[in-house]
Scaffold this active site. Structure first.
Site, short mmCIF file in Angstrom:
data_model
loop_
_atom_site.label_atom_id
_atom_site.label_comp_id
_atom_site.label_asym_id
_atom_site.label_seq_id
_atom_site.Cartn_x
_atom_site.Cartn_y
_atom_site.Cartn_z
N ASN A 181 -10.61 -2.91 2.28
CA ASN A 181 -10.26 -2.95 0.86
C ASN A 181 -11.54 -2.77 0.06
O ASN A 181 -12.64 -2.94 0.59
CB ASN A 181 -9.62 -4.30 0.50
CG ASN A 181 -8.21 -4.45 1.05
OD1 ASN A 181 -7.54 -3.47 1.35
ND2 ASN A 181 -7.76 -5.68 1.19
N TYR A 238 1.53 -5.23 11.65
CA TYR A 238 1.46 -3.81 11.27
C TYR A 238 2.33 -2.97 12.19
O TYR A 238 3.08 -2.09 11.74
CB TYR A 238 0.00 -3.31 11.30
CG TYR A 238 -0.83 -3.86 10.15
CD1 TYR A 238 -1.19 -5.20 10.12
CD2 TYR A 238 -1.24 -3.05 9.10
CE1 TYR A 238 -1.94 -5.71 9.07
CE2 TYR A 238 -1.99 -3.55 8.05
CZ TYR A 238 -2.34 -4.89 8.05
OH TYR A 238 -3.06 -5.39 7.01
N HIS A 269 0.84 -1.20 0.00
CA HIS A 269 0.00 0.00 0.00
C HIS A 269 0.88 1.25 0.00
O HIS A 269 0.67 2.18 0.78
CB HIS A 269 -0.94 0.00 1.22
CG HIS A 269 -1.98 -1.08 1.18
ND1 HIS A 269 -3.23 -0.89 0.67
CD2 HIS A 269 -1.93 -2.38 1.58
CE1 HIS A 269 -3.93 -2.03 0.76
NE2 HIS A 269 -3.16 -2.94 1.31
C1 HEM Z 1 -1.58 -11.78 6.65
C2 HEM Z 1 -2.13 -10.91 5.87
C3 HEM Z 1 -1.68 -9.48 5.82
C4 HEM Z 1 -0.49 -8.95 6.16
C5 HEM Z 1 0.76 -9.65 6.69
C6 HEM Z 1 -0.58 -7.53 5.90
C7 HEM Z 1 0.44 -6.63 6.12
C8 HEM Z 1 0.37 -5.29 5.88
C9 HEM Z 1 1.44 -4.38 6.08
C10 HEM Z 1 2.81 -4.75 6.62
C11 HEM Z 1 1.00 -3.15 5.74
C12 HEM Z 1 1.79 -1.84 5.80
C13 HEM Z 1 1.70 -1.32 7.22
C14 HEM Z 1 2.46 -0.03 7.43
O1 HEM Z 1 3.64 0.03 7.09
O2 HEM Z 1 1.86 0.91 7.99
C15 HEM Z 1 -0.35 -3.29 5.32
C16 HEM Z 1 -1.15 -2.25 4.93
C17 HEM Z 1 -2.50 -2.42 4.70
N1 HEM Z 1 -3.23 -3.57 4.78
FE1 HEM Z 1 -2.55 -5.39 5.13
N2 HEM Z 1 -1.83 -7.23 5.43
C18 HEM Z 1 -2.53 -8.41 5.37
C19 HEM Z 1 -3.81 -8.58 4.96
C20 HEM Z 1 -4.67 -7.56 4.77
C21 HEM Z 1 -6.07 -7.71 4.56
C22 HEM Z 1 -6.87 -9.03 4.56
C23 HEM Z 1 -6.59 -6.46 4.44
C24 HEM Z 1 -8.04 -6.17 4.23
C25 HEM Z 1 -8.68 -5.19 4.81
C26 HEM Z 1 -5.50 -5.52 4.53
C27 HEM Z 1 -5.59 -4.15 4.43
C28 HEM Z 1 -4.53 -3.28 4.48
C29 HEM Z 1 -4.66 -1.87 4.20
C30 HEM Z 1 -5.92 -1.14 3.80
C31 HEM Z 1 -3.37 -1.34 4.35
C32 HEM Z 1 -2.96 0.13 4.12
C33 HEM Z 1 -2.93 0.88 5.42
C34 HEM Z 1 -2.49 2.31 5.17
O3 HEM Z 1 -3.14 3.01 4.39
O4 HEM Z 1 -1.47 2.72 5.75
N3 HEM Z 1 -4.35 -6.22 4.74
N4 HEM Z 1 -0.72 -4.61 5.40
#
Ligand code: HEM
Length: 527
Positions: free
Chosen positions: A204, A414, A131
């Site tokens: 999402n 996160y 993202h």
């Molecule tokens: C095991 C599964 C997942 C892992 C390991 C993961 C990991 C991450 C990581 C590391 C980030 C960046 C965090 C940061 O640096 O601030 C991120 C961002 C994000 N993830 Fe996931 N994610 C997973 C699944 C999902 C799922 C299922 C969703 C559904 C809602 C999701 C939605 C998001 C969103 C919307 C962001 C962006 C947040 C922002 O705008 O800063 N993720 N994710």
């Protein structure tokens, strides 16, 4: 007067630099300089000495400055005539390194120079691992009615109460240069600054995910990323992953429909994907799924329009968001939830904690909760949008994690990612805090008082039917949208080798016979 205070950040440094350039341009020629309007006792802030005289002067003897006894004669600088100063603000000492004599060398002790360059090379925060490209907006959330029957979450009790929010829209895959309109999973994350602390709702635009367990998440991201060999797009990585992952079929039917391509966040829905828990003051718990509905209506574009838009304006969605808010328009999304009594969980034909599944809206109707109003743009992209740190584990009393395996896998990672990219003090950044609150002190944990039991295992959970809902999704689309879904898949799958094509087609056949036949016919057109 020249501001001689040290810049505390790169941003300030650049601003100060620009200010000084502007001031210098306005300033009359040096010979006509007015006296310092605010002379300081030591005179340090007064205009510094004028430029060196224009008449060529012999350079100072560098040998005499830099330990002459240890420097061989051939190191002496050639005696060049001094050039007239060609700088607009040559009287500004902060433009120059500290040197031994006018022509150098630059002194190692010039901590101001080192600080300026070190501030520059370190000023860019690390990017998110996912993202990466995103845009932000501030606003507020107001519930329509009290939700106290279902949750004690403080911001959902009083319809008169407005809770400040920050929302970040993003593209899951790609870099800062990825076109906004391309096929992607789009993030829609909202921070609620409640009186009990921060509550984050990460959504999402697609209501399901590729996997129901976090263990294979890195593999899924690798499949969506450019080739590790040459950094070029390689669709075979994705289709090979799909061939090996029948549980991703449902996600495929969303991502490769027009919901995967969009040119506006204002007309995009959001879904929490994972199942959370709401808990009311009496300790009664509900499974909950979150959905954002844009009041402007949901609209997506087809692949051809997405490609054309990508070439014409890769920032289309971000610009539209920014300019709408800058013009004073507000952007509204209604929060709706589906609630399920955990006692009912065995009465549905799938595991309600499996994020590759959706819940029937007939059985679990969308209950309106309140309105999110985005009303103004951030004023500083870096400190507000880039440094925002969302986590599904940023919870408040009344909202808990469920045993959804994917959600639990997400719950630590996160914060870990944020410690890496923003440092251990990421929660103290103003965008990430409400005064006096920290999750470590709030003691909000999931399921306090819930009995837990079970035998240690690594196994596929109950119900692993990956096909039924994917088939239902295909049949729920009208003819045009079926056509788009099939054509989007066919345009890539036709070029894949047989050992990838065959298992994908087998899986699609298990979803829906007509879907598979339609796809085979379409692939023949491309061959
Ligand atoms: C095991 C599964 C997942 C892992 C390991 C993961 C990991 C991450 C990581 C590391 C980030 C960046 C965090 C940061 O640096 O601030 C991120 C961002 C994000 N993830 Fe996931 N994610 C997973 C699944 C999902 C799922 C299922 C969703 C559904 C809602 C999701 C939605 C998001 C969103 C919307 C962001 C962006 C947040 C922002 O705008 O800063 N993720 N994710």
């Amino acid at each position: 007067m020249i501001d001689r205070q040290e810049p505390s950040s790169f941003h300030e440094m650049i601003e100060r630099y620009n200010r000084q350039i502007q001031e210098a341009k306005r300033r009359p020629p040096i010979s006509e300089s007015p006296p310092c309007p605010n002379p300081e006792p030591q005179g340090s802030s007064c205009p510094p000495p004028p430029c060196p005289p224009q008449k060529p002067q012999p350079l100072p003897d560098r040998e005499s400055v830099a330990s002459p006894s240890r420097r061989p004669a051939h190191h002496s600088a050639p005696s060049l005539p001094e050039k007239p100063c060609d700088k607009v603000s040559c009287d500004d000492k902060t433009d120059f390194s500290q040197t031994a004599g006018i022509r150098g060398p630059v002194l190692l002790q010039d901590s101001i120079l080192h600080e300026t360059l070190a501030t520059f090379v370190n000023h860019k925060p690390l990017e998110r691992v996912l993202h990466v490209k995103g845009y932000g907006a501030f606003g507020y959330f107001q519930p329509y009615q009290s939700m106290s029957k279902y949750t004690k979450a403080c911001f959902l009790q009083d319809p008169a109460q407005r809770t400040p929010t920050f929302t970040r829209f993003s593209l899951m895959i790609g870099s800062q240069d990825t076109p906004d309109s391309c096929r992607n999973v789009r993030g829609f994350s909202t921070k609620f600054y409640t009186k009990d602390g921060i509550f984050d709702l990460l959504c999402n635009q697609i209501p399901v995910f590729f996997l129901r367990d976090a263990m294979r998440f890195p593999e899924a991201i690798a499949a969506l990323s450019p080739s590790p060999v040459n950094n070029l797009p390689d669709p075979s990585l994705f289709w090979d992953f799909i061939a090996r992952t029948p549980q991703a079929m449902h996600m495929l039917t969303w991502l490769y429909s027009d919901v995967g391509t969009s040119c506006s966040f204002q007309t995009m829905g959001g879904h929490g994907v994972n199942t959370f828990v709401w808990c009311n003051a009496e300790g009664k718990r509900w499974y909950v799924k979150y959905h954002w509905i844009p009041l402007a209506g949901e609209r997506y574009i087809d692949r051809h329009e997405a490609q054309q838009t990508a070439g014409q304006n890769p920032y289309i969605a971000g610009q539209s968001l920014y300019h709408s808010l800058a013009r004073g328009q507000v952007i509204e999304y209604e929060l709706r939830v589906q609630l399920m009594d955990p006692a009912d969980e065995n009465n549905v034909p799938f595991d309600p904690l499996d994020d590759t599944k959706i819940w029937s809206e007939t059985q679990y109707p969308l209950l309106p909760v309140g309105l999110l109003t985005l009303e103004h743009n951030p004023d500083d992209y870096r400190s507000q949008v880039e440094q925002s740190a969302f986590s599904p584990a940023n919870l408040i009393e009344g909202i808990e994690l469920s045993n959804d395996a994917m959600l639990q896998g997400r719950s630590f990672i996160y914060w870990d990612a944020q410690r890496r990219r923003l440092g251990p003090g990421f929660r103290d950044l103003s965008i990430n805090c409400t005064p006096g609150w920290s999750p470590a002190r709030s003691f909000v944990t999931s399921g306090e008082g819930m009995p837990v039991s079970g035998v240690e295992t690594r196994a596929c959970p109950r119900d692993s039917d990956p096909f039924t809902q994917a088939g239902e999704r295909y049949r729920s689309l009208d003819a045009l949208n079926q056509e788009h879904l099939v054509d989007n898949i066919a345009s890539e799958l036709y070029a894949m080798p047989k050992h990838i094509q065959k298992p994908v087609l087998d899986s699609i056949q298990k979803c829906d016979q007509a879907f598979a036949q339609h796809l085979v016919r379409q692939m023949e057109i491309y061959c």
